[in-house]
Design an enzyme around this catalytic site. Structure first.
Site, mmCIF file in Angstrom:
data_model
loop_
_atom_site.group_PDB
_atom_site.id
_atom_site.type_symbol
_atom_site.label_atom_id
_atom_site.label_comp_id
_atom_site.label_asym_id
_atom_site.label_seq_id
_atom_site.Cartn_x
_atom_site.Cartn_y
_atom_site.Cartn_z
ATOM 1 C CG ASN A 9 -2.016 -1.031 1.131
ATOM 2 O OD1 ASN A 9 -2.861 -0.965 0.254
ATOM 3 N ND2 ASN A 9 -1.990 -1.998 2.032
ATOM 4 C CB THR A 10 3.267 2.622 2.239
ATOM 5 O OG1 THR A 10 2.100 2.694 3.061
ATOM 6 C CG2 THR A 10 4.065 3.903 2.389
ATOM 7 C CB THR A 12 6.549 -0.974 -5.147
ATOM 8 O OG1 THR A 12 5.162 -0.642 -5.250
ATOM 9 C CG2 THR A 12 6.861 -2.132 -6.079
ATOM 10 C CB SER A 110 -1.530 -12.001 -3.297
ATOM 11 O OG SER A 110 -1.092 -10.658 -3.462
ATOM 12 C CG ASP A 111 0.672 -8.938 1.219
ATOM 13 O OD1 ASP A 111 -0.520 -9.300 1.113
ATOM 14 O OD2 ASP A 111 1.027 -8.011 1.973
ATOM 15 C CG ASP A 131 4.659 -7.740 6.268
ATOM 16 O OD1 ASP A 131 5.473 -6.799 6.358
ATOM 17 O OD2 ASP A 131 4.252 -8.169 5.180
ATOM 18 C CB THR A 134 0.397 0.219 5.129
ATOM 19 O OG1 THR A 134 1.212 0.524 3.994
ATOM 20 C CG2 THR A 134 -0.598 1.338 5.350
#
Length: 260
Positions: A9-10, A12, A110-111, A131, A134
């Site tokens: 989201n924040t 890549t 998916s991550d 993890d 965000t």
């Protein structure tokens, strides 16, 4: 070489694999306004400036995204600029080898599945993946390698932004360890609250999750990943392993599951 792309989201995160090793990596802002052509320009600029590539070509792409609009543009970028390169996009129908035991499996990002696969392959199960993105996501994976559930909490950066926006006399600070837990000034008070506060949150949630996940909570391996993980890893008593490239590793594994 395999190019792995994790669209969050924040940020890549991109990584280039030579065999099993990440030999080059980049972190860029995720911008939902970028078109496929703009993404290609950024990507080719990064690849072209790396001294490690030495003219080597990308011969495979593995991609996952939590941002649907960016996923569409990434898909188009792969088609237009890397049409002759095998590409695996993690979505329904792609073989991951991770059974999802959730009420609605389609809700799971998916991550999260990519991370679960990598953690099981690297450390075995049962395990909990923390993890720091965000959101701070806690993913539970059983001893059988099944994705069995999750906890989601506000992430470090958005929490800091919200605090700075709501507090008239508060402002964003550099996120480093303060001299002591009991601070002597406002800046260190914020640093202490953020770093030790999130470390305490991690330890508390992991303890409760591990008690539900395994008969012996000590059998559960806790793996930290994500851009903000380094801030908390050293202060958390429950984290066993810090693997910053967990998602990229999972993408590599899924790519080979679906192309070999």
């Amino acid at each position: 070489m395999l190019l792995a792309i994790d669209v969050g989201n924040t940020h890549t995160v991109l990584g280039l694999f030579e065999g099993d090793e990440v030999i080059e990596h980049w972190r860029i802002a995720t911008d939902a306004r970028r078109t496929a052509d703009e993404i290609a320009v950024v990507l080719q600029g990064l690849l072209g400036q790396s001294p490690l590539l030495k003219g080597a070509d990308v011969d495979g792409i593995a991609l996952c995204s939590t941002v649907p609009s960016v996923l569409n543009e990434m898909r188009e970028m792969c088609r237009r600029y890397y049409g002759d390169v095998p590409a695996v996009i993690v979505e329904p129908g792609v073989r991951t080898g991770v059974p999802v035991r959730m009420d609605n499996p389609k809700e799971v990002g998916s991550d999260r599945i990519v991370n679960a696969l990598a953690a099981i392959q690297l450390y075995g199960g049962p395990c909990i993946i923390v993890d720091f993105g965000t959101a701070t996501s806690f993913d539970a994976v059983s001893a059988k390698g099944e994705y069995v559930g999750a906890v989601t909490a506000p992430g470090i950066e958005i929490s800091v932004d919200a605090l700075a926006a709501a507090g008239a006399q508060l402002h964003k600070v550099e996120l480093v360890r303060p001299r002591s837990v009991i601070a002597k000034n406002t800046v260190e008070a914020l640093q202490s609250g953020i770093i030790y506060g999130f470390a305490g949150q991690v330890d508390g949630i992991v303890e409760r999750m591990a008690a539900e996940l395994a008969d012996d909570p000590d059998d559960v391996t806790v793996v930290a990943t994500g851009g903000a993980a380094a801030l908390v890893v050293g202060e958390s008593a429950s984290i066993d392993v810090h693997e910053p490239w967990l998602t990229l590793i999972g993408l590599r594994l899924i790519y080979h599951r679906n192309t070999l």
